[in-house]
Design an enzyme around this catalytic site. Structure first.
Site, PDB file in Angstrom:
ATOM      1  N   GLU A 147     -19.409 -14.089 -57.250  1.00 52.61           N
ATOM      2  CA  GLU A 147     -20.379 -13.237 -57.151  1.00 52.61           C
ATOM      3  C   GLU A 147     -21.284 -13.402 -58.311  1.00 52.61           C
ATOM      4  OE1 GLU A 147     -18.890  -9.047 -56.702  1.00 52.61           O
ATOM      5  OE2 GLU A 147     -17.604  -9.803 -55.358  1.00 52.61           O
ATOM      6  N   ASN A 152      -7.285 -18.630 -57.254  1.00 52.85           N
ATOM      7  CA  ASN A 152      -7.475 -17.410 -57.987  1.00 52.85           C
ATOM      8  C   ASN A 152      -6.407 -17.109 -58.815  1.00 52.85           C
ATOM      9  OD1 ASN A 152     -10.149 -17.143 -56.684  1.00 52.85           O
ATOM     10  ND2 ASN A 152      -9.576 -15.443 -55.449  1.00 52.85           N
ATOM     11  N   ALA A 159     -12.004 -14.922 -73.682  1.00 52.26           N
ATOM     12  CA  ALA A 159     -11.313 -13.771 -73.958  1.00 52.26           C
ATOM     13  C   ALA A 159     -11.737 -12.575 -74.022  1.00 52.26           C
ATOM     14  CB  ALA A 159     -10.667 -14.020 -75.420  1.00 52.26           C
ATOM     15  N   GLY A 160     -11.635 -11.441 -73.734  1.00 54.23           N
ATOM     16  CA  GLY A 160     -12.336 -10.154 -73.394  1.00 54.23           C
ATOM     17  C   GLY A 160     -11.702  -9.101 -73.013  1.00 54.23           C
ATOM     18  N   CYS A 188     -11.367  -9.712 -56.208  1.00 53.88           N
ATOM     19  CA  CYS A 188     -10.873 -10.839 -55.794  1.00 53.88           C
ATOM     20  C   CYS A 188      -9.463 -11.046 -56.534  1.00 53.88           C
ATOM     21  CB  CYS A 188     -11.604 -11.893 -55.582  1.00 53.88           C
ATOM     22  SG  CYS A 188     -13.033 -11.752 -54.675  1.00 53.88           S
ATOM     23  N   ARG A 246     -16.051  -2.998 -58.212  1.00 53.60           N
ATOM     24  CA  ARG A 246     -14.617  -3.298 -57.905  1.00 53.60           C
ATOM     25  C   ARG A 246     -13.843  -3.783 -58.986  1.00 53.60           C
ATOM     26  NH1 ARG A 246     -15.160  -6.010 -52.130  1.00 53.60           N
ATOM     27  NH2 ARG A 246     -16.744  -6.980 -53.050  1.00 53.60           N
TER      28      ARG A 246
HETATM   29  C1  UGA Z   1     -13.596 -15.207 -58.341  1.00 47.94           C
HETATM   30  C2  UGA Z   1     -13.218 -16.965 -58.255  1.00 47.94           C
HETATM   31  O1  UGA Z   1     -13.713 -17.251 -59.301  1.00 47.94           O
HETATM   32  C3  UGA Z   1     -14.143 -17.414 -57.194  1.00 47.94           C
HETATM   33  O2  UGA Z   1     -14.033 -18.867 -57.084  1.00 47.94           O
HETATM   34  C4  UGA Z   1     -13.599 -17.007 -55.663  1.00 47.94           C
HETATM   35  O3  UGA Z   1     -13.908 -17.349 -54.537  1.00 47.94           O
HETATM   36  C5  UGA Z   1     -13.752 -15.123 -55.766  1.00 47.94           C
HETATM   37  O4  UGA Z   1     -13.042 -14.755 -57.160  1.00 47.94           O
HETATM   38  C6  UGA Z   1     -13.060 -14.596 -54.455  1.00 47.94           C
HETATM   39  O5  UGA Z   1     -11.944 -14.998 -54.418  1.00 47.94           O
HETATM   40  O6  UGA Z   1     -13.731 -14.298 -53.710  1.00 47.94           O
HETATM   41  P1  UGA Z   1     -15.432 -13.493 -58.903  1.00 47.94           P
HETATM   42  O7  UGA Z   1     -14.466 -12.548 -58.718  1.00 47.94           O
HETATM   43  O8  UGA Z   1     -16.794 -13.517 -58.223  1.00 47.94           O
HETATM   44  O9  UGA Z   1     -15.025 -14.919 -58.283  1.00 47.94           O
HETATM   45  O10 UGA Z   1     -15.717 -13.678 -60.384  1.00 47.94           O
HETATM   46  P2  UGA Z   1     -15.373 -14.644 -61.566  1.00 47.94           P
HETATM   47  O11 UGA Z   1     -16.522 -15.338 -61.982  1.00 47.94           O
HETATM   48  O12 UGA Z   1     -14.181 -15.440 -61.202  1.00 47.94           O
HETATM   49  O13 UGA Z   1     -14.948 -13.340 -62.579  1.00 47.94           O
HETATM   50  C7  UGA Z   1     -13.848 -12.635 -62.465  1.00 47.94           C
HETATM   51  C8  UGA Z   1     -13.753 -11.911 -63.716  1.00 47.94           C
HETATM   52  O14 UGA Z   1     -13.107 -12.516 -64.787  1.00 47.94           O
HETATM   53  C9  UGA Z   1     -14.950 -11.318 -64.314  1.00 47.94           C
HETATM   54  O15 UGA Z   1     -14.614  -9.741 -64.583  1.00 47.94           O
HETATM   55  C10 UGA Z   1     -15.198 -11.977 -65.623  1.00 47.94           C
HETATM   56  O16 UGA Z   1     -15.848 -11.207 -66.707  1.00 47.94           O
HETATM   57  C11 UGA Z   1     -13.541 -12.661 -65.800  1.00 47.94           C
HETATM   58  N1  UGA Z   1     -13.568 -13.471 -66.859  1.00 47.94           N
HETATM   59  C12 UGA Z   1     -14.037 -14.664 -66.255  1.00 47.94           C
HETATM   60  C13 UGA Z   1     -13.069 -13.419 -68.292  1.00 47.94           C
HETATM   61  O17 UGA Z   1     -12.595 -12.662 -68.513  1.00 47.94           O
HETATM   62  N2  UGA Z   1     -13.087 -14.644 -68.844  1.00 47.94           N
HETATM   63  C14 UGA Z   1     -13.360 -15.818 -68.308  1.00 47.94           C
HETATM   64  O18 UGA Z   1     -13.071 -16.819 -68.912  1.00 47.94           O
HETATM   65  C15 UGA Z   1     -13.903 -16.086 -66.995  1.00 47.94           C
END
Ligand code: UGA
Length: 472
Positions: free
Chosen positions: A156, A218, A262-263, A270, A337
């Site tokens: 997203e 995922n 980190a965060g 997802c 979500r």
């Molecule tokens: C995730 C996957 O990255 C996609 O490849 C997948 O298609 C999608 O789920 C799905 O199954 O539909 P999404 O949920 O849109 O995508 O978001 P991400 O960019 O993956 O981030 C997810 C969460 O992890 C966010 O809250 C982000 O802030 C957090 N995050 C991400 C971290 O805390 N640290 C990071 O290094 C990266």
């Protein structure tokens, strides 16, 4: 352009709409069906029901090729390939709820009218779903329907760009004509060795493996995040700086720099759903997936640790004013979500804090879920008189705040950078007390360099939105 296969798409959520718009961009007619009549009428009026960069532009550009309806019959009349992109939310037991998937299956034609048709599963489903659906086809006289698993990996906030520039396209099928037809649709996005002219790799495999690739991807990304969050927590005890640590780790090609930020923990629909679904899927077949149990627990605790940190500085939170900057589960989306802000705000309120919140885009969605927070229309308004503030979502607008103005408007000076995305030196120069996640070490001369690199890395994590606009 050669004639492209028209497609049907069931479910006009993130995955469905982006799939329809993406294939329209590649030249297909797309027939999009959703049970939500309001959503369909907005789409017919040319309006995207989602905040997703680049999507509105594609809907406008391809208004002739994209058709919207609440009736499955419309898609069936015009297409042979039906992409299924309906929701598979967790049930009370945490397993994926496949009722919407089965509703679609049951409304498909039987007998001869099923010939040459296929459903292409985009929804994330447990491994084994394809087998079950094929069995259901057989039992209901729909054995002439083919089944293809084609999981989606878009993120997203950069969904359109991810669709049009995939790292890989996974097609799980029975090596039949339906699998070939799906491959043909994706061909322009694939690398030369697969007959395309782009850079996507192709993984053509069996159905169960395709299903597992999605869940395992995922789960692995979530594991990477929980891992670095645990390292961050240890950094806080030992004086190391997790940003430096992640940089040093990420330069190892086997580890890679992505998803090592980190965060406050991962959010979104997802990761939370799929990690738990995979853990339960394993459990249902008698295997205890210990690692994922820890990934989930670390993530839950990570959202709550900030409360203790605020208490360390402010003492009791009762009556204290805390500003939350950003509420969406990540920038560039209005999706709430699984957002970390939901847990954090609830915990702060439970401790008696007064929470004032601001998000540039997700405010209304947040209000529906957390009606007792005070919402304001700018970050500075949220910060006015605050004893402390927490950056929850790293929206560019929030990273670019004037920190002197922030320091002047707050009552206290504590700013917790929940995403390690802020310029520590600038905040400190403005008189703010900066606290990141796992940033144990005091600032050093190299700090600005490390941060700049990490911000660059974050930007590279999502393909540029401008690339999405340009299309294929
Ligand atoms: C995730 C996957 O990255 C996609 O490849 C997948 O298609 C999608 O789920 C799905 O199954 O539909 P999404 O949920 O849109 O995508 O978001 P991400 O960019 O993956 O981030 C997810 C969460 O992890 C966010 O809250 C982000 O802030 C957090 N995050 C991400 C971290 O805390 N640290 C990071 O290094 C990266």
């Amino acid at each position: 352009m050669t004639e492209r296969e028209p497609i049907g798409v069931i479910g006009a959520g993130y995955v469905g709409l982006v799939t329809a718009a993406g294939f329209a961009e590649l030249g297909s007619e797309a027939w999009c069906v959703d049970v939500d009549a309001e959503k369909i009428s907005r789409l017919r009026a040319g309006e995207s029901p989602l905040y997703e960069p680049g999507l509105q532009e594609l809907l406008e550009k391809h208004s002739e090729r994209m058709h919207f309806s609440t009736a499955l019959a419309d898609a069936l009349e015009h297409t042979r390939l039906l992409f299924v992109a309906v929701g598979t939310p967790p049930t009370h037991s945490g397993d994926a709820d496949l009722s919407s998937v089965y509703e679609v299956v049951e409304s498909l034609p039987a007998g001869d009218s099923a010939a040459d048709r296929a459903i292409v599963m985009k929804s994330t489903v447990p491994c084994g779903t394809g087998e079950s659906i094929k069995r259901a086809f057989k039992e209901s006289g729909r054995e002439r329907l083919a089944y293809v698993s084609c999981p989606e990996f878009l993120k997203e906030g950069s969904a359109v760009a991810d669709f049009l520039h995939p790292d890989r396209v996974v097609i799980g099928d029975d090596r039949d004509a339906a699998g070939e037809a799906v491959l043909e649709l994706y061909r322009p996005l694939l690398a030369r060795e697969h007959g395309g002219s782009a850079s996507g790799a192709l993984v053509r495999t069996d159905i169960a493996s395709a299903e597992m690739i999605k869940l395992a991807s995922n789960a692995f990304l979530a594991t990477k995040i929980s891992f670095i969050n645990e390292i961050a927590n240890v950094c806080e005890e030992t004086g190391a700086d997790v940003v430096e640590v992640a940089r040093g780790m990420g330069l190892d090609e086997r580890i890679g720099p992505k998803f090592l930020h980190a965060g406050l923990g991962y959010g979104g629909s997802c990761f939370t759903k799929d990690v738990s679904a995979l853990k339960l899927l394993a459990g249902n077949s008698g295997y205890h997936f210990q690692l994922l149990a820890a990934v989930i627990e670390v993530n839950e605790l990570q959202k709550r640790r900030v409360v203790a940190r605020l208490q360390r500085h402010l003492g009791t939170l009762a009556g204290k004013r805390v500003a939350l900057l950003g509420l969406a589960f990540k920038p560039n989306t209005d999706d709430m979500r699984g957002a970390s802000s939901l847990v954090l705000a609830a915990r702060l309120q439970a401790e008696g804090a007064h929470v004032r919140a601001y998000d540039p885009v997700a405010q209304e969605q947040a209000r529906a879920l957390m009606p007792t927070l005070e919402y304001v229309s700018s970050a500075l308004e949220a910060l006015a008189g605050a004893d402390a503030a927490v950056l929850v979502t790293e929206w560019p607008e929030l990273l670019a705040l004037d920190w002197r103005e922030v320091a002047a408007t707050m009552s206290g000076n504590l700013l917790v950078d929940g995403r390690n995305a802020l310029d520590r030196a600038a905040l400190e120069a403005a008189g703010l007390l900066y606290e990141g996640i796992g940033r144990g070490a005091p600032p050093r001369a190299g700090d600005a360099h490390a941060r700049a690199e990490q911000q660059g890395e974050r930007a590279r994590d999502s393909v540029s939105v401008r690339a999405a606009g340009a299309g294929a």
